[in-house]
Design a protein around this motif. Structure first.
Motif, PDB file in Angstrom:
ATOM      1  N   ILE A 285      95.882  40.896  33.464  1.00  0.00           N
ATOM      2  CA  ILE A 285      94.835  41.908  33.688  1.00  0.00           C
ATOM      3  C   ILE A 285      95.477  43.196  34.181  1.00  0.00           C
ATOM      4  O   ILE A 285      96.110  43.233  35.243  1.00  0.00           O
ATOM      5  CB  ILE A 285      93.785  41.412  34.711  1.00  0.00           C
ATOM      6  N   ASP A 286      95.319  44.253  33.399  1.00  0.00           N
ATOM      7  CA  ASP A 286      95.826  45.576  33.780  1.00  0.00           C
ATOM      8  C   ASP A 286      94.756  46.235  34.646  1.00  0.00           C
ATOM      9  O   ASP A 286      93.661  46.537  34.171  1.00  0.00           O
ATOM     10  CB  ASP A 286      96.092  46.385  32.502  1.00  0.00           C
ATOM     11  N   MET A 287      95.079  46.437  35.919  1.00  0.00           N
ATOM     12  CA  MET A 287      94.074  46.925  36.869  1.00  0.00           C
ATOM     13  C   MET A 287      94.077  48.455  36.959  1.00  0.00           C
ATOM     14  O   MET A 287      95.104  49.088  36.752  1.00  0.00           O
ATOM     15  CB  MET A 287      94.400  46.378  38.268  1.00  0.00           C
TER      16      MET A 287
ATOM     17  N   ALA B 150      91.356  46.213  32.581  1.00  0.00           N
ATOM     18  CA  ALA B 150      90.226  46.329  33.518  1.00  0.00           C
ATOM     19  C   ALA B 150      90.110  47.739  34.080  1.00  0.00           C
ATOM     20  O   ALA B 150      89.378  47.972  35.033  1.00  0.00           O
ATOM     21  CB  ALA B 150      90.391  45.311  34.654  1.00  0.00           C
ATOM     22  N   ASP B 151      90.846  48.669  33.488  1.00  0.00           N
ATOM     23  CA  ASP B 151      90.764  50.045  33.976  1.00  0.00           C
ATOM     24  C   ASP B 151      89.557  50.722  33.340  1.00  0.00           C
ATOM     25  O   ASP B 151      89.627  51.354  32.290  1.00  0.00           O
ATOM     26  CB  ASP B 151      92.060  50.800  33.641  1.00  0.00           C
ATOM     27  N   ILE B 152      88.443  50.538  34.030  1.00  0.00           N
ATOM     28  CA  ILE B 152      87.153  51.018  33.542  1.00  0.00           C
ATOM     29  C   ILE B 152      87.150  52.546  33.407  1.00  0.00           C
ATOM     30  O   ILE B 152      86.558  53.101  32.497  1.00  0.00           O
ATOM     31  CB  ILE B 152      86.072  50.576  34.566  1.00  0.00           C
TER      32      ILE B 152
ATOM     33  N   PRO C  19      90.944  53.553  30.602  1.00  0.00           N
ATOM     34  CA  PRO C  19      91.638  52.479  29.871  1.00  0.00           C
ATOM     35  C   PRO C  19      92.764  53.039  29.014  1.00  0.00           C
ATOM     36  O   PRO C  19      92.534  53.945  28.216  1.00  0.00           O
ATOM     37  CB  PRO C  19      90.534  51.878  28.988  1.00  0.00           C
ATOM     38  N   SER C  20      93.991  52.548  29.187  1.00  0.00           N
ATOM     39  CA  SER C  20      95.074  53.095  28.370  1.00  0.00           C
ATOM     40  C   SER C  20      95.698  52.074  27.430  1.00  0.00           C
ATOM     41  O   SER C  20      96.545  52.419  26.615  1.00  0.00           O
ATOM     42  CB  SER C  20      96.142  53.750  29.260  1.00  0.00           C
ATOM     43  N   VAL C  21      95.281  50.802  27.555  1.00  0.00           N
ATOM     44  CA  VAL C  21      95.874  49.769  26.690  1.00  0.00           C
ATOM     45  C   VAL C  21      95.628  50.041  25.195  1.00  0.00           C
ATOM     46  O   VAL C  21      96.558  49.920  24.391  1.00  0.00           O
ATOM     47  CB  VAL C  21      95.395  48.361  27.133  1.00  0.00           C
TER      48      VAL C  21
ATOM     49  N   GLY D 238     102.763  52.987  36.554  1.00  0.00           N
ATOM     50  CA  GLY D 238     103.267  52.205  35.414  1.00  0.00           C
ATOM     51  C   GLY D 238     102.656  50.816  35.240  1.00  0.00           C
ATOM     52  O   GLY D 238     103.235  49.980  34.551  1.00  0.00           O
ATOM     53  N   LYS D 239     101.461  50.592  35.806  1.00  0.00           N
ATOM     54  CA  LYS D 239     100.821  49.276  35.649  1.00  0.00           C
ATOM     55  C   LYS D 239     100.581  48.925  34.186  1.00  0.00           C
ATOM     56  O   LYS D 239     100.892  47.824  33.750  1.00  0.00           O
ATOM     57  CB  LYS D 239      99.440  49.255  36.341  1.00  0.00           C
ATOM     58  N   SER D 240     100.018  49.885  33.447  1.00  0.00           N
ATOM     59  CA  SER D 240      99.668  49.577  32.050  1.00  0.00           C
ATOM     60  C   SER D 240     100.931  49.350  31.228  1.00  0.00           C
ATOM     61  O   SER D 240     100.997  48.417  30.416  1.00  0.00           O
ATOM     62  CB  SER D 240      98.840  50.715  31.449  1.00  0.00           C
ATOM     63  N   THR D 241     101.935  50.197  31.470  1.00  0.00           N
ATOM     64  CA  THR D 241     103.212  50.047  30.758  1.00  0.00           C
ATOM     65  C   THR D 241     103.794  48.662  31.033  1.00  0.00           C
ATOM     66  O   THR D 241     104.248  47.959  30.124  1.00  0.00           O
ATOM     67  CB  THR D 241     104.206  51.122  31.272  1.00  0.00           C
TER      68      THR D 241
HETATM   69 MG   LIG Z   1      96.874  52.099  33.731  1.00  0.00          MG
END
Ligand SMILES: [Mg+2]
Ligand SMILES: Nc1ncnc2c1ncn2[C@@H]1O[C@H](COP(=O)(O)OP(=O)(O)OP(=O)(O)O)[C@@H](O)[C@H]1O
Length: 349
Positions: free
Chosen positions: A218-220, A142-144, A147-149, A118-121
């Motif tokens: 920063i969303d990792m 930053a989720d190369i 990416p879910s943002v 749930g980092k992006s959430t």
């Molecule tokens: Mg994520």
């Protein structure tokens, strides 16, 4: 770095020869060396022409340095900076490689060991909470690799570049948003090598026109790989928030992520336990993934416990709809939890 260890490391390095018979120091392949509590980290310059050679050098280095008395681990990181000609780059320390981001007051990373916790959430909802509190906020995805943002904020398209050659970020409810997802073709998978991850993240962070920001979130990606090392070693991070579910499998990985940030002296702001319990329609709570796992772990690790967030169908639905939960459900029960979490984080940083 203690002088003694530094000398031993440099001596070992000067004995490792490249195919052209020059040593690593003469060839200025080393970007920086850090040593702390038995852990050595070495950044090596690499580019697409010499990457294979440098990877071999990295392995050789590990083997050589691992034998030094008192050394516990040796990590090598590949970066694709131009080779510096004038100075001996081995003298650079971590602080000198940190890239300043103009007009951005605070930067925090939302990280975890395990994926899908749930980092992006949490990144988009915390950012939204800060925005509701009147802050100027930016989100850097930053989720190369996944990416879910863009999907979670319903944003699509390619960003434009301004007259200063800076990327103009997307905007969502006045928040500035940048993601590798805007730059890639969704159908085309990219195989990322270490140096590419490094330069992509650094570029998005430092070459985006963020304007004046109170906070950049920063969303990792999950884990402790190249992206984490780039963010923690090359960007001026003020701290990291660790996200975990209460399950042992997620907690074990969270402890690894905590260890990595500690190793590079990034303060851990605290732990957010996500999916702590299922919020049933009648308001009752059901502990699906165990009880108080992250709370207990934070006590053990002596880390601040920020908040627990329920597994709430409306959170998932709003993310998939492209609108953060706290905007989608202004009267939602969980909204207050995100706001409280943001207030606590603000106090700490
Ligand atoms: Mg994520
Ligand atoms: N508290 C929650 N309640 C309900 N669904 C949630 C909650 N938190 C996350 N989810 C859902 O779980 C899925 C994974 O969440 P998310 O993508 O935020 O995790 P992540 O840690 O960023 O994953 P990754 O490691 O792949 O980047 C998403 O579909 C999201 O909508």
């Amino acid at each position: 770095m203690t002088e003694n260890i530094k000398k031993i490391i440099e001596e070992k390095l000067s004995k490792i020869l490249l195919p052209n018979k020059k040593n690593l120091i003469e060839e200025e392949i080393i970007e920086g060396i850090s040593y702390k509590d038995g852990h050595i980290q070495i950044s090596l310059f690499a580019n697409k022409d010499n990457i294979e050679e440098i990877e071999v050098v990295g392995k050789l280095l590990k083997k050589e340095l691992q034998n030094i008395e008192g050394v516990i681990s040796v990590t090598t990181v590949l970066t694709n900076e131009p080779v510096k000609k004038s100075t001996s780059s081995t003298k650079e320390d971590k602080k000198q490689t940190i890239q300043k981001i103009n007009n951005v007051k605070k930067i925090i990373a939302i990280a975890s060991g395990k994926g899908g916790v749930g980092k992006s959430t949490i990144s988009i909802n915390l950012a939204s909470a800060f925005s509701l509190m009147g802050k100027n906020v930016g989100i850097l995805d930053a989720d190369i690799h996944g990416p879910s943002v863009p999907h979670m904020l319903g944003l699509k398209g390619k960003p434009e570049v301004n007259s200063d050659k800076k990327i103009i970020p997307f905007e969502f409810n006045s928040m500035k948003v940048m993601s590798i997802g805007f730059l890639l073709n969704e159908e085309q998978p990219v195989v990322w090598r270490g140096p590419m991850v490094h330069s992509a993240i650094k570029q998005m962070a430092t070459e985006t026109d963020w304007g004046e920001l109170d906070l950049l979130i920063i969303d990792m990606p999950p884990g402790t790989g190249d992206a984490q090392i780039t963010v923690s070693q090359h960007l001026p991070l003020d701290g990291a928030v660790i996200v975990s579910t209460p399950q042992p499998v997620a907690l074990n990985d969270a402890v690894k992520a905590i260890g990595m940030f500690r190793k590079v002296d990034i303060p851990i702001i605290g732990v957010i336990e996500n999916m702590s319990y299922l919020l049933l329609e009648d308001g009752k709570k059901e502990d699906i993934f165990g009880t108080d796992g992250a709370k207990n772990m934070s006590e053990k690790e002596k880390i601040f416990f920020i908040e627990e967030i329920p597994l709430d169908k409306e959170i998932r639905e709003s993310s998939d709809k492209g609108n953060p939960y706290i905007f989608e459900k202004p009267d939602g029960i969980t909204k207050d939890i995100f706001l409280k979490a943001a207030e606590k984080i603000e106090k700490i940083i």
